[in-house]
Design a protein around this motif. Structure first.
Motif, PDB file in Angstrom:
ATOM      1  N   GLU A 140       2.150   6.274   1.732  1.00  0.00           N
ATOM      2  CA  GLU A 140       1.989   6.332   0.281  1.00  0.00           C
ATOM      3  C   GLU A 140       1.742   7.774  -0.176  1.00  0.00           C
ATOM      4  O   GLU A 140       2.250   8.205  -1.215  1.00  0.00           O
ATOM      5  CB  GLU A 140       0.863   5.415  -0.188  1.00  0.00           C
ATOM      6  CG  GLU A 140       0.787   5.269  -1.700  1.00  0.00           C
ATOM      7  CD  GLU A 140       2.100   4.801  -2.337  1.00  0.00           C
ATOM      8  OE1 GLU A 140       2.410   5.303  -3.437  1.00  0.00           O
ATOM      9  OE2 GLU A 140       2.821   3.961  -1.762  1.00  0.00           O
ATOM     10  N   GLN A 141       1.005   8.536   0.614  1.00  0.00           N
ATOM     11  CA  GLN A 141       0.782   9.949   0.291  1.00  0.00           C
ATOM     12  C   GLN A 141       2.095  10.731   0.394  1.00  0.00           C
ATOM     13  O   GLN A 141       2.346  11.629  -0.410  1.00  0.00           O
ATOM     14  CB  GLN A 141      -0.259  10.551   1.226  1.00  0.00           C
ATOM     15  CG  GLN A 141      -1.644  10.033   0.986  1.00  0.00           C
ATOM     16  CD  GLN A 141      -2.648  10.583   1.993  1.00  0.00           C
ATOM     17  OE1 GLN A 141      -2.289  11.309   2.908  1.00  0.00           O
ATOM     18  NE2 GLN A 141      -3.913  10.221   1.812  1.00  0.00           N
ATOM     19  N   ALA A 142       2.922  10.402   1.365  1.00  0.00           N
ATOM     20  CA  ALA A 142       4.229  11.051   1.499  1.00  0.00           C
ATOM     21  C   ALA A 142       5.090  10.726   0.280  1.00  0.00           C
ATOM     22  O   ALA A 142       5.745  11.610  -0.285  1.00  0.00           O
ATOM     23  CB  ALA A 142       4.918  10.607   2.785  1.00  0.00           C
ATOM     24  N   ARG A 143       5.074   9.464  -0.130  1.00  0.00           N
ATOM     25  CA  ARG A 143       5.851   9.042  -1.310  1.00  0.00           C
ATOM     26  C   ARG A 143       5.384   9.811  -2.550  1.00  0.00           C
ATOM     27  O   ARG A 143       6.195  10.275  -3.349  1.00  0.00           O
ATOM     28  CB  ARG A 143       5.698   7.542  -1.513  1.00  0.00           C
ATOM     29  CG  ARG A 143       6.511   6.966  -2.662  1.00  0.00           C
ATOM     30  CD  ARG A 143       6.364   5.464  -2.812  1.00  0.00           C
ATOM     31  NE  ARG A 143       6.422   4.729  -1.568  1.00  0.00           N
ATOM     32  CZ  ARG A 143       7.529   4.463  -0.867  1.00  0.00           C
ATOM     33  NH1 ARG A 143       8.687   4.912  -1.293  1.00  0.00           N
ATOM     34  NH2 ARG A 143       7.476   3.771   0.256  1.00  0.00           N
ATOM     35  N   GLU A 144       4.071   9.968  -2.701  1.00  0.00           N
ATOM     36  CA  GLU A 144       3.523  10.707  -3.841  1.00  0.00           C
ATOM     37  C   GLU A 144       3.923  12.174  -3.796  1.00  0.00           C
ATOM     38  O   GLU A 144       4.235  12.772  -4.835  1.00  0.00           O
ATOM     39  CB  GLU A 144       2.008  10.568  -3.877  1.00  0.00           C
ATOM     40  CG  GLU A 144       1.531   9.190  -4.266  1.00  0.00           C
ATOM     41  CD  GLU A 144       0.024   9.017  -4.109  1.00  0.00           C
ATOM     42  OE1 GLU A 144      -0.694  10.028  -3.928  1.00  0.00           O
ATOM     43  OE2 GLU A 144      -0.426   7.860  -4.168  1.00  0.00           O
ATOM     44  N   ALA A 145       3.931  12.771  -2.607  1.00  0.00           N
ATOM     45  CA  ALA A 145       4.327  14.181  -2.464  1.00  0.00           C
ATOM     46  C   ALA A 145       5.788  14.372  -2.854  1.00  0.00           C
ATOM     47  O   ALA A 145       6.143  15.343  -3.540  1.00  0.00           O
ATOM     48  CB  ALA A 145       4.083  14.659  -1.033  1.00  0.00           C
ATOM     49  N   VAL A 146       6.638  13.444  -2.445  1.00  0.00           N
ATOM     50  CA  VAL A 146       8.063  13.520  -2.769  1.00  0.00           C
ATOM     51  C   VAL A 146       8.269  13.354  -4.269  1.00  0.00           C
ATOM     52  O   VAL A 146       8.971  14.143  -4.900  1.00  0.00           O
ATOM     53  CB  VAL A 146       8.856  12.461  -1.955  1.00  0.00           C
ATOM     54  CG1 VAL A 146      10.274  12.307  -2.486  1.00  0.00           C
ATOM     55  CG2 VAL A 146       8.873  12.835  -0.480  1.00  0.00           C
ATOM     56  N   SER A 147       7.651  12.342  -4.860  1.00  0.00           N
ATOM     57  CA  SER A 147       7.785  12.105  -6.301  1.00  0.00           C
ATOM     58  C   SER A 147       7.255  13.285  -7.100  1.00  0.00           C
ATOM     59  O   SER A 147       7.844  13.672  -8.112  1.00  0.00           O
ATOM     60  CB  SER A 147       7.036  10.834  -6.698  1.00  0.00           C
ATOM     61  OG  SER A 147       7.668   9.722  -6.140  1.00  0.00           O
ATOM     62  N   SER A 148       6.168  13.860  -6.640  1.00  0.00           N
ATOM     63  CA  SER A 148       5.567  15.003  -7.317  1.00  0.00           C
ATOM     64  C   SER A 148       6.531  16.192  -7.339  1.00  0.00           C
ATOM     65  O   SER A 148       6.678  16.861  -8.364  1.00  0.00           O
ATOM     66  CB  SER A 148       4.260  15.386  -6.628  1.00  0.00           C
ATOM     67  OG  SER A 148       3.716  16.535  -7.205  1.00  0.00           O
TER      68      SER A 148
END
Length: 171
Positions: free
Chosen positions: A149-157
């Motif tokens: 989920e943190q990886a997904r947030e980093a990508v979206s960011s």
């Protein structure tokens, strides 16, 4: 030219193309391996300067000529990124990333889809480069099952940051 240098030229070209798609042309430049490229939207030309030792060579070409030669180089960089250790995971995360607010308002649906494709290509190349760095926090997030989920947030960011920088959303 080095692989990193080619990547910088591809990113420069993709950013110019994305800005052009939105009619948001701004002066831009990049310096790679003794080569400096400067874009002046008023002249619609790319000024190229090559420094080798004490020798300096300059040229001016229409930006369209430069961009017409870059798709093959973009494909090479994308293929290398897809083959990287974290390429497939990053590609999946980017496919799921949301379209930044405002893009659909500025373009037709087809144009917005093309703009998002370009934005995701730029993000993909940058993210693969980041994940490939030794000790990368992003690589740790991609490897850890509990950190997805943190990886997904980093990508979206990153997609949102790129959109804010390259796309005139407030227009």
């Amino acid at each position: 030219m080095s692989q990193a240098g080619l990547l910088q030229l591809v990113l420069f070209s993709e950013a110019l193309g994305l800005r052009k798609r939105f009619g948001h042309l701004v002066a831009s430049d990049v310096s790679v391996d003794g080569l400096e490229l400067s874009y002046d939207p008023a002249q619609r030309a790319l000024h190229i300067e090559r420094q080798a030792g004490y020798s300096r060579q300059t040229a001016c070409i229409p930006v369209e000529v430069f961009q017409s030669e870059m798709p093959d180089m973009t494909d090479v960089c994308i293929a290398r990124a897809e083959e990287s250790k974290h390429g497939p995971a990053l590609k999946r995360l980017l496919a799921d990333s949301a379209v930044p607010d405002g893009i659909g308002k500025l373009l037709t649906q087809d144009e917005a889809d093309l703009a998002m494709h370009q934005l995701r290509e730029i993000a993909f190349l940058l993210l693969v480069q980041e994940a490939s760095a030794r000790g990368s926090a992003l690589a740790r997030k991609l490897r850890g099952k509990k950190m997805q989920e943190q990886a997904r947030e980093a990508v979206s960011s990153l997609v949102l940051e790129l959109a804010a920088e390259l796309v005139p959303i407030s227009a």
